[in-house]
Design a protein around this motif. Structure first.
Motif, PDB file in Angstrom:
ATOM      1  N   ARG A 258       0.825  -1.208   0.000  1.00  0.00           N
ATOM      2  CA  ARG A 258       0.000   0.000   0.000  1.00  0.00           C
ATOM      3  C   ARG A 258       0.858   1.255   0.000  1.00  0.00           C
ATOM      4  NH1 ARG A 258      -3.121  -0.442   5.431  1.00  0.00           N
ATOM      5  NH2 ARG A 258      -3.882   1.588   4.711  1.00  0.00           N
ATOM      6  N   ALA A 259       0.305   2.335  -0.535  1.00  0.00           N
ATOM      7  CA  ALA A 259       0.919   3.666  -0.402  1.00  0.00           C
ATOM      8  C   ALA A 259       0.292   4.346   0.804  1.00  0.00           C
ATOM      9  CB  ALA A 259       0.674   4.487  -1.659  1.00  0.00           C
ATOM     10  N   VAL A 260       1.132   4.819   1.716  1.00  0.00           N
ATOM     11  CA  VAL A 260       0.665   5.452   2.961  1.00  0.00           C
ATOM     12  C   VAL A 260       1.349   6.808   3.090  1.00  0.00           C
ATOM     13  CG1 VAL A 260       0.576   5.288   5.471  1.00  0.00           C
ATOM     14  CG2 VAL A 260       0.280   3.225   4.073  1.00  0.00           C
ATOM     15  N   GLY A 261       0.571   7.865   3.092  1.00  0.00           N
ATOM     16  CA  GLY A 261       1.130   9.201   3.210  1.00  0.00           C
ATOM     17  C   GLY A 261       1.196   9.689   4.644  1.00  0.00           C
ATOM     18  N   PHE A 262       2.111  10.625   4.914  1.00  0.00           N
ATOM     19  CA  PHE A 262       2.093  11.330   6.194  1.00  0.00           C
ATOM     20  C   PHE A 262       2.074  12.830   5.904  1.00  0.00           C
ATOM     21  CE2 PHE A 262       6.621  10.735   5.314  1.00  0.00           C
ATOM     22  CZ  PHE A 262       7.190  11.956   5.640  1.00  0.00           C
ATOM     23  N   THR A 263       1.367  13.562   6.737  1.00  0.00           N
ATOM     24  CA  THR A 263       1.148  14.983   6.500  1.00  0.00           C
ATOM     25  C   THR A 263       1.062  15.737   7.814  1.00  0.00           C
ATOM     26  OG1 THR A 263      -0.416  16.604   5.594  1.00  0.00           O
ATOM     27  CG2 THR A 263      -1.353  14.533   6.348  1.00  0.00           C
ATOM     28  N   LEU A 264       1.462  16.987   7.792  1.00  0.00           N
ATOM     29  CA  LEU A 264       1.299  17.853   8.963  1.00  0.00           C
ATOM     30  C   LEU A 264      -0.077  18.488   9.000  1.00  0.00           C
ATOM     31  CD1 LEU A 264       4.792  19.608   9.059  1.00  0.00           C
ATOM     32  CD2 LEU A 264       3.994  17.660  10.409  1.00  0.00           C
ATOM     33  N   GLY A 265      -0.903  18.162   8.032  1.00  0.00           N
ATOM     34  CA  GLY A 265      -2.281  18.631   8.009  1.00  0.00           C
ATOM     35  C   GLY A 265      -3.241  17.527   8.413  1.00  0.00           C
ATOM     36  N   MET A 266      -4.524  17.758   8.153  1.00  0.00           N
ATOM     37  CA  MET A 266      -5.545  16.749   8.429  1.00  0.00           C
ATOM     38  C   MET A 266      -5.367  15.579   7.464  1.00  0.00           C
ATOM     39  SD  MET A 266      -8.379  16.444  10.417  1.00  0.00           S
ATOM     40  CE  MET A 266      -9.060  18.086  10.649  1.00  0.00           C
ATOM     41  N   PRO A 306       8.300  21.471  12.986  1.00  0.00           N
ATOM     42  CA  PRO A 306       7.569  20.701  11.953  1.00  0.00           C
ATOM     43  C   PRO A 306       8.336  19.489  11.450  1.00  0.00           C
ATOM     44  CG  PRO A 306       7.322  23.050  11.561  1.00  0.00           C
ATOM     45  CD  PRO A 306       8.318  22.917  12.666  1.00  0.00           C
ATOM     46  N   HIS A 307       9.649  19.628  11.226  1.00  0.00           N
ATOM     47  CA  HIS A 307      10.374  18.482  10.680  1.00  0.00           C
ATOM     48  C   HIS A 307      10.438  17.333  11.681  1.00  0.00           C
ATOM     49  CE1 HIS A 307      13.607  20.805  12.678  1.00  0.00           C
ATOM     50  NE2 HIS A 307      14.214  19.649  12.842  1.00  0.00           N
ATOM     51  N   LEU A 308      10.455  17.640  12.975  1.00  0.00           N
ATOM     52  CA  LEU A 308      10.484  16.593  13.992  1.00  0.00           C
ATOM     53  C   LEU A 308       9.141  15.860  14.052  1.00  0.00           C
ATOM     54  CD1 LEU A 308      12.410  15.439  16.155  1.00  0.00           C
ATOM     55  CD2 LEU A 308      11.295  16.941  17.792  1.00  0.00           C
ATOM     56  N   VAL A 309       8.053  16.607  13.940  1.00  0.00           N
ATOM     57  CA  VAL A 309       6.724  15.988  13.919  1.00  0.00           C
ATOM     58  C   VAL A 309       6.575  15.105  12.687  1.00  0.00           C
ATOM     59  CG1 VAL A 309       4.242  16.419  13.888  1.00  0.00           C
ATOM     60  CG2 VAL A 309       5.737  17.915  15.222  1.00  0.00           C
ATOM     61  N   ALA A 310       7.063  15.578  11.552  1.00  0.00           N
ATOM     62  CA  ALA A 310       6.995  14.780  10.325  1.00  0.00           C
ATOM     63  C   ALA A 310       7.778  13.484  10.478  1.00  0.00           C
ATOM     64  CB  ALA A 310       7.521  15.594   9.147  1.00  0.00           C
ATOM     65  N   ASP A 311       8.957  13.554  11.083  1.00  0.00           N
ATOM     66  CA  ASP A 311       9.759  12.347  11.306  1.00  0.00           C
ATOM     67  C   ASP A 311       8.996  11.361  12.194  1.00  0.00           C
ATOM     68  OD1 ASP A 311      11.756  13.573   9.843  1.00  0.00           O
ATOM     69  OD2 ASP A 311      12.973  14.103  11.588  1.00  0.00           O
ATOM     70  N   ALA A 312       8.334  11.866  13.227  1.00  0.00           N
ATOM     71  CA  ALA A 312       7.572  10.998  14.124  1.00  0.00           C
ATOM     72  C   ALA A 312       6.427  10.317  13.392  1.00  0.00           C
ATOM     73  CB  ALA A 312       7.044  11.812  15.306  1.00  0.00           C
ATOM     74  N   LEU A 313       5.755  11.040  12.501  1.00  0.00           N
ATOM     75  CA  LEU A 313       4.662  10.455  11.725  1.00  0.00           C
ATOM     76  C   LEU A 313       5.173   9.358  10.794  1.00  0.00           C
ATOM     77  CD1 LEU A 313       2.720  13.736  10.928  1.00  0.00           C
ATOM     78  CD2 LEU A 313       1.798  11.778  12.213  1.00  0.00           C
ATOM     79  N   ALA A 314       6.314   9.590  10.166  1.00  0.00           N
ATOM     80  CA  ALA A 314       6.880   8.577   9.283  1.00  0.00           C
ATOM     81  C   ALA A 314       7.274   7.327  10.070  1.00  0.00           C
ATOM     82  CB  ALA A 314       8.092   9.147   8.547  1.00  0.00           C
ATOM     83  N   ALA A 315       7.915   7.522  11.221  1.00  0.00           N
ATOM     84  CA  ALA A 315       8.292   6.381  12.063  1.00  0.00           C
ATOM     85  C   ALA A 315       7.059   5.617  12.519  1.00  0.00           C
ATOM     86  CB  ALA A 315       9.095   6.874  13.271  1.00  0.00           C
TER      87      ALA A 315
END
Length: 491
Positions: A258-266, A306-315
């Motif tokens: 599957r393709a799974v995206g991560f975003t700082l938005g909704m 923001p970049h730290l939150v994005a890293d957490a979402l990817a992990a």
């Protein structure tokens, strides 16, 4: 006479490697691990390295183990005769004579990652959760490892961070899962890997001096995209970076991936993202069409940039793809601490905050760091690796109090500042031509102190590699921190 040597492309962990003639190019950490384990398997190994500095002890050990070692200038100019496989350490340019000779002869060229994948134990092969990208790789992999451990799994961070992958897969005590950081260099000659899940965090200019041809950025992105090939479960991409989604669309994955995206938005369906200050999952829950599962809050992270939150979402996405619970994601991220020289506050003195982000070794990383501070005195420069700074300067010029430049390629940044932020004060401390009475970083800190005002942040986010003046980005950060402590009376 018939050649009875086994075809090297068919060999794995349980096969006999006797008679295989392997050349290992470079014996740093990963190269040494490759040579050591090929010897253990019975292969005949020749280890080559142009740079003897600090490697004499490893060379002696490899010779004791049975390798033929050639160390010093000129030793990698010619590929030895009768070679079955060449294992190249990360950083070897594709057009290097040794590699070019191997390809011209039809000799397989493997990365240490490729060798590691082939040497996994077929009876207890741990799945790989792999991460690449221009920035954030190490942080994401360490977050992922923390989450996996919080789930009670025997995990390890490996690859471009932590242990060499060959060493990990040959460990007699098997792991449950590997959190794997991979650079574009490591991926370039990796063909067989089939990660359980993989993520490309972002694509931006970096290492363009390493790639030949008319489109170095395209070649760099293509190497990053190799991480998605043969993925089994999830290809994680950055919604804010369309290039990462394009790489997913072009990848040849296994059925059901599957393709799974991560975003700082909704987040949309099939994504992870933010609902106010809550990190949520709409990809790995049954009711994802109508709701989202809470994973943790931004306050659970070691910072809110923001970049730290994005890293957490990817992990979190990679961990959830592996089947880890929401609670383990939260517990792992709550206990996580940033590695040194990554947005590390060194001192707060006289209203000025001094921050070490020496690990920001390209413009994209520096941009993410600069966007977390305002106003800021920016310390930049070093080896630019062919990157442009125009976009970065345009994006941050309104928050710059001043800039201090050092290092070999500082003129590249100075020219971008002159074009896009001509009113910002700039102090050029040179390329390190200082006498023994004053180290380069002492001059940098002294100059930054003359620009900073109470309420400002002085930020070391060089946007460049360090090796023109310092042995590593870590040494650069340590020298900065020591100079700041002396300046602020905290030494």
């Amino acid at each position: 006479m018939a050649d009875h040597r086994p075809p090297v492309e068919s060999l794995g962990r349980r096969d006999a490697w006797e008679g295989v003639r392997a050349v290992v190019a470079g014996f740093g950490v990963s190269g040494f691990a490759a040579a050591d384990n090929l010897l253990h398997l019975g292969a005949t190994v020749t280890a080559l390295d142009e740079s003897p500095a600090g490697k004499e002890e490893k060379a002696e050990l490899l010779e004791v183990l049975g390798a033929s070692v050639r160390l010093g200038e000129g030793t990698t100019a010619v590929l030895p005769d009768d070679v079955d496989v060449l294992v190249a350490s990360p950083g070897w340019r594709p057009d290097a004579p040794l590699l070019a000779q191997a390809r011209a002869r039809g000799v397989p060229v493997w990365s240490e990652v490729e060798l590691a994948w082939r040497l996994r134990d077929p009876e207890s092969a741990a799945p790989w959760l792999a991460v690449t990208g221009t920035n954030g790789k190490s942080t994401t992999v360490l977050m992922l490892d923390a989450i996996l451990r919080a789930a009670g799994l025997a995990s390890v961070a490996a690859g471009n961070i932590g242990l060499p992958l060959v060493e990990v897969v040959m460990d007699p005590a098997p792991y449950d899962v590997l959190a794997v950081e991979l650079s574009s260099f490591q991926l370039h000659d990796t063909r067989s890997m089939a990660a359980e899940s993989a993520a490309v965090l972002n694509i931006a200019e970096d290492h363009l001096d390493w790639y030949a041809g008319p489109d170095p950025l395209g070649a760099y992105a293509a190497d990053k995209g190799r991480i998605y090939e043969n993925v089994q479960r999830a290809c994680v991409y950055n919604v804010a970076d369309p290039e990462t989604e394009r790489l997913v669309r072009e990848a040849d994955v296994q059925e059901g991936a599957r393709a799974v995206g991560f975003t700082l938005g909704m987040p949309g369906v099939g994504m992870l993202g933010l609902v106010e200050d809550i990190l949520v999952d709409r990809a790995f829950i049954e009711e994802r069409g109508t709701s989202a599962a809470e994973l943790c809050t931004i306050d659970d992270l070691p910072g809110s940039s923001p970049h730290l939150v994005a890293d957490a979402l990817a992990a979190a996405a990679l961990a959830r793809a592996h089947g880890v619970s929401q609670q383990a994601v939260r517990d792992g991220l709550r206990g996580f601490r940033l590695e040194p020289h990554r947005t590390e506050v060194v001192a707060e003195h006289a209203g000025i905050t001094w921050v070490d982000d020496s690990k920001a070794t390209n413009p994209h990383a520096a941009l993410a760091s600069l966007q977390a501070h305002d106003p800021v005195v920016w310390i930049a420069g070093g080896l630019a690796k062919g990157a442009s700074f125009d976009g970065l300067v345009r994006a941050v010029r309104d928050r710059l109090r001043g800039v201090v430049l050092l290092g070999r390629d500082r003129a590249v940044i100075a020219e971008a500042l002159a074009r896009h932020a001509p009113d910002v004060p700039v102090i050029d401390v040179g390329a390190g031509e200082t006498g023994p009475e004053q180290a380069p970083m002492e001059r940098v800190v002294e100059a930054a102190a003359t620009l900073a005002r109470p309420g400002d942040t002085v930020l070391l986010a060089p946007g460049c590699a360090s090796m023109d003046l310092f042995p590593s980005y870590a040494d650069r950060g340590e020298q900065f921190a020591a100079a700041v402590r002396r300046r602020t009376g905290r030494d």
